[in-house]
Write a protein that holds these residues in place. Structure first.
Motif: not given
Ligand code: SF4
Length: 560
Positions: A547-552
């Motif tokens: 869904l377009g999220y990345d590690y943060d």
């Protein structure tokens, strides 16, 4: 009789004797007096090696309504730092033996933990074996850590315990899954199946094999978390049990590092007096502070709440439950109601014996819970109304284990409709037609909450939901002034076995998860937020990447 059942059923499959295999299994189960209808996997496991190669039998596991398999694991017996609550059974060297605090050794999860020497790896492995044998899906796991106040235990122990649990899921995946399928011959051989679970030699052999796997390589938390992201058996949620004074910022941060997504918080009351009278070791101010911190970190809260505590008049109980959901200082996401049970070896037992404490009865508890159901909001899920303790270990209090049934009968008599999540979930013989995305906005713990639902409003059926929060404070570097947080995303897997729904009405793959996420992002943007963080179970991170999220940091994040 059992052997005859398997012999006849296997023979019938080989000869392709029956079109309706379920009917045949039911008929033969009756004929041979089986205690339940065996799963197809159980039939496989009872076949000879020769038959195993040729049996044409669908072994697709069934999925529960939530779509997630729960695995409860217990930590080693350890006392709570504040001492002991007056009603708490168990603990090291208690009257129930050397068992975890707050447990009696008779609960299924405690019994399994004792058999496995409180080793998280062994406990998870044996539960996975059970799921496989029962033919239930276990590719998505919610891991629940029980046994007292976990964050108060030595940090190294916490770290190792959780790493062991992840490793068990990873190793089980690597060992027994080939592509998407379980390698049944290998599984059968490893667990020496079909086998007698009471056979000590078999148990010893299997345990040795599992421990050998465990010892194969060094166990590091970060490494096992990484492995789990792409393992077949994914840990999509991790729950930790604690109490308010052990759920402040440092504890919340430690829980997040472990991969925790939900906290079972023993708040027990909204009143101060019972906390003092039962030596809870925390105040209402602690409860309020911890709820705010946990929510602002993005964690979900499953509150434990007791009925019948000393210092609470019976006519104040419904009001207390009402306050729990009307007072913005509380408002937990989930609720476990525990009517107080009197157990031997506790100070409460002596008070009861001396006539200083009057236990709550089944009828009183059912009356209170049924009345409180008038006030439960749409965004809470009432998980339990009673403890999973057999009545033979309790001395007074609730004397029926099926209290939920009594509550239901009373509700029907009084025409009370409960609006909580559990009562509206799709699948409990509920069908749906027009699904809409609806939003409930409310204040909670100084922040703003949005409960976004995919629901059939007319039929009052819930298909999925998302909890969006604008935090009241920025407690970690990942959380900026303009960050919104998704604390929960849940879409129900509708299993035909559970809900009897026709295929076209199944919820899975209808994209409700994505729709709910998009709605949450839209609301956040409308309110000037420029960043979204999601608290994700280790094994759910891949989903958010899509869904377009990345590690943060400990979260998954996206710029809006
Ligand atoms: S906090 Fe829970 S585990 Fe600890 S003593 Fe109280 S009831 Fe028992």
């Amino acid at each position: 009789m059992k052997n005859q059942f398997y012999a006849e059923v296997i023979e019938a499959i080989k000869k392709e004797k029956s079109d309706d295999f379920t009917k045949l299994k039911t008929k033969l189960s009756k004929k041979y007096g089986m205690s339940k209808i065996p799963s197809n996997i159980e039939i496989f496991l009872n076949s000879s090696e020769e038959d195993l190669k040729n049996l044409k039998l669908v072994t697709k596991p069934t999925r529960t309504l939530s779509g997630v398999a729960t695995i409860s694991v217990m930590t080693k017996p350890a006392g709570c730092p504040h001492g002991k609550c007056t009603f708490c059974p168990g603990g090291p060297d208690s009257i129930f033996g050397n068992v975890p605090q707050s447990y009696t050794g008779k609960e299924p999860a405690t019994m399994r933990a004792i058999r496995n020497n409180f080793d998280a790896y062994l406990q998870v492995f044996s539960r996975l074996e059970q799921y496989a044998v029962l033919g239930q899906a276990f590719d998505k796991v919610e891991l629940i850590i029980q046994g007292g106040t976990f964050p108060s235990m030595d940090a190294k122990y916490q770290n190792k315990f959780i790493a062991d649990a992840y490793k068990a899921m990873n190793d089980f995946s690597a060992e027994f899954f080939v592509d998407e399928e379980i390698d049944l011959p290998k599984f059968k051989e490893f667990f020496e199946l079909p086998g007698d679970f009471k056979n000590e030699e078999r148990t010893r052999n299997v345990k040795e094999k599992i421990l050998k796997l465990k010892g194969k390589n060094k166990i590091e938390l970060l490494q096992e978390q990484k492995r789990n992201e792409t393992a077949k058996i994914k840990c999509v949620g991790l729950t930790v049990e604690t109490k308010p004074d052990w759920a402040f910022l440092e504890h919340g941060n430690q829980m997040l590092e472990l991969g925790c997504t939900r906290v079972e918080l023993g708040i027990q009351s909204v009143y101060e007096a019972p906390l003092k009278l039962t030596n809870r070791g925390h105040s209402i101010a602690d409860t309020i502070k911890s709820i705010q911190i946990l929510k602002d970190l993005g964690l979900k809260i499953n509150a434990h709440y007791m009925l019948g505590l000393p210092g609470v008049d019976r006519d104040k109980e419904v009001e207390g439950l009402k306050q729990l959901f009307s007072d913005p200082n509380f408002k937990p996401d989930m609720l476990k109601i525990y009517p107080l049970l009197v157990m031997k070896g506790t100070p409460l037992y002596l008070q009861w014996k001396r006539g200083q404490y009057k236990p709550i009865t089944t009828a009183e508890a059912a009356e209170i819970i049924s009345e409180a159901k008038r006030f439960f909001p749409k965004w809470v899920r009432v998980m339990r109304v009673n403890r999973d303790i057999p009545t033979y270990v309790t001395s007074a209090g609730i004397d029926k284990t099926n209290l939920r049934q009594y509550v239901k009968e009373l509700q029907e008599k009084k025409n009370i409709v409960c609006n909580c999540i559990r009562c509206r979930e799709v699948g409990r013989n509920k069908t749906f037609e027009n699904v809409e995305i609806t939003i409930d906005e409310f204040e909670a713990s100084n922040g703003k909450e949005f409960f976004i639902e995919a629901e059939d409003v007319k039929n009052n059926v819930l298909l999925g939901f998302c909890r969006l929060r604008f935090p009241s404070q920025q407690l970690r570097k990942e959380i900026t002034d303009n960050t919104a947080m998704i604390r929960e995303l849940h879409v129900y897997a509708s299993s035909v076995a559970v809900g009897n729904l026709p295929k076209e009405k199944q919820v899975q793959h209808r994209g409700y998860g994505k729709k709910l996420m998009m709605k949450a992002e839209e609301i956040a943007k409308e309110h000037g937020k420029d960043k979204m963080l999601v608290i994700s179970g280790i094994g759910a991170k891949e989903y958010y990447k899509k869904l377009g999220y990345d590690y943060d940091g400990v979260y998954m994040g996206k710029k809006l």
